[in-house]
Design an enzyme around this catalytic site. Sequence first.
Site, PDB file in Angstrom:
ATOM      1  N   GLN A 186       1.726  11.574  -7.666  1.00 29.52           N
ATOM      2  CA  GLN A 186       2.539  12.115  -8.819  1.00 29.52           C
ATOM      3  C   GLN A 186       2.086  11.692 -10.064  1.00 29.52           C
ATOM      4  O   GLN A 186       1.167  11.002 -10.173  1.00 29.52           O
ATOM      5  CB  GLN A 186       4.007  11.474  -8.729  1.00 29.52           C
ATOM      6  CG  GLN A 186       4.841  11.528  -7.314  1.00 29.52           C
ATOM      7  CD  GLN A 186       5.906  10.352  -7.404  1.00 29.52           C
ATOM      8  OE1 GLN A 186       5.929   9.472  -8.150  1.00 29.52           O
ATOM      9  NE2 GLN A 186       6.807  10.698  -6.388  1.00 29.52           N
ATOM     10  N   VAL A 200       6.702   7.834 -12.019  1.00 31.89           N
ATOM     11  CA  VAL A 200       5.595   7.969 -10.991  1.00 31.89           C
ATOM     12  C   VAL A 200       5.614   6.790 -10.216  1.00 31.89           C
ATOM     13  O   VAL A 200       5.488   5.624 -10.822  1.00 31.89           O
ATOM     14  CB  VAL A 200       4.352   8.572 -11.635  1.00 31.89           C
ATOM     15  CG1 VAL A 200       4.470   9.848 -12.193  1.00 31.89           C
ATOM     16  CG2 VAL A 200       3.776   7.472 -12.674  1.00 31.89           C
ATOM     17  N   SER A 201       5.404   6.808  -8.871  1.00 31.46           N
ATOM     18  CA  SER A 201       5.423   5.527  -8.051  1.00 31.46           C
ATOM     19  C   SER A 201       4.365   5.927  -7.191  1.00 31.46           C
ATOM     20  O   SER A 201       3.992   4.822  -6.610  1.00 31.46           O
ATOM     21  CB  SER A 201       6.745   5.324  -7.219  1.00 31.46           C
ATOM     22  OG  SER A 201       7.139   6.495  -6.622  1.00 31.46           O
ATOM     23  N   THR A 202       3.658   6.851  -6.894  1.00 35.20           N
ATOM     24  CA  THR A 202       2.543   7.199  -6.153  1.00 35.20           C
ATOM     25  C   THR A 202       1.459   7.695  -6.969  1.00 35.20           C
ATOM     26  O   THR A 202       1.673   8.422  -8.144  1.00 35.20           O
ATOM     27  CB  THR A 202       3.063   7.879  -4.933  1.00 35.20           C
ATOM     28  OG1 THR A 202       3.031   9.322  -5.234  1.00 35.20           O
ATOM     29  CG2 THR A 202       4.053   7.372  -4.393  1.00 35.20           C
ATOM     30  N   VAL A 230       6.453   2.600 -10.875  1.00 32.50           N
ATOM     31  CA  VAL A 230       7.656   1.810 -10.722  1.00 32.50           C
ATOM     32  C   VAL A 230       8.666   2.423  -9.630  1.00 32.50           C
ATOM     33  O   VAL A 230       8.666   3.675  -9.362  1.00 32.50           O
ATOM     34  CB  VAL A 230       8.503   1.978 -11.912  1.00 32.50           C
ATOM     35  CG1 VAL A 230       9.779   1.181 -11.833  1.00 32.50           C
ATOM     36  CG2 VAL A 230       7.850   1.427 -13.285  1.00 32.50           C
TER      37      VAL A 230
END
Length: 220
Positions: A14, A9-11, A39
């Site tokens: 998510q 998950v990067s946001t 990440v």
Amino acid sequence: MTTVLYARVSTAEQTIAHQLTQAKAAGYTIDEVIADNGVSGLSTRLAERPEGRRLWDILRKGDTLVVRWVDRLGRNYADVSDTIREFMRRGVIIRTVINGLTFDGATTEPMQQAVRDSMIAFMSALSQAQAESQKEAQRAGIEHAKTSAGADAYLGRKPSYSREQLELVVSLLARETNTTNVSRETGLSRQTVLRIKEDPAEAERRLVRWEEREERSQAA
């Protein structure tokens, strides 16, 4: 034999839980979840992520690696394609929740290997194109203090396909499905399918621009 779900998950939108729920809904029995939070898949290779490194340590021949889609492995063409091929060489099976794709090293027939390798390259390239398109759309949002006419000129004509339809078209084309059959299965015109086939990266960019526009409109 172990089935591992790798989630990234990067946001804030998510979640790992959502990716696990999707995997279970698709029929997978997950033995272990490995996840990286916050990440970037574009700038950080899988082997450089805190939890991504664990995959290389724990996965063995006969194990299955499940991901929501190849973009969870990364957004960099070279990294994603190299990662999938290396896992296949180790005897690991990679499966995606979306579109139900399977990548493994079981086949020894040259033509089947060529089709499989072209699909890996195609999906990896599309994953990077999607990430770059999102960054482009974000830059456009920062500069959104333009006239509506200027913004519309930047956006271009609204795509006639949805996110789900684009992913399905890409998956079917990667499997060398006949264009007419792709049109029939997705409900899109044959001309639209051909445009996506000719330039999938541009099809992705157009869709991302409009997705970003609609998100800004809803937030306003």
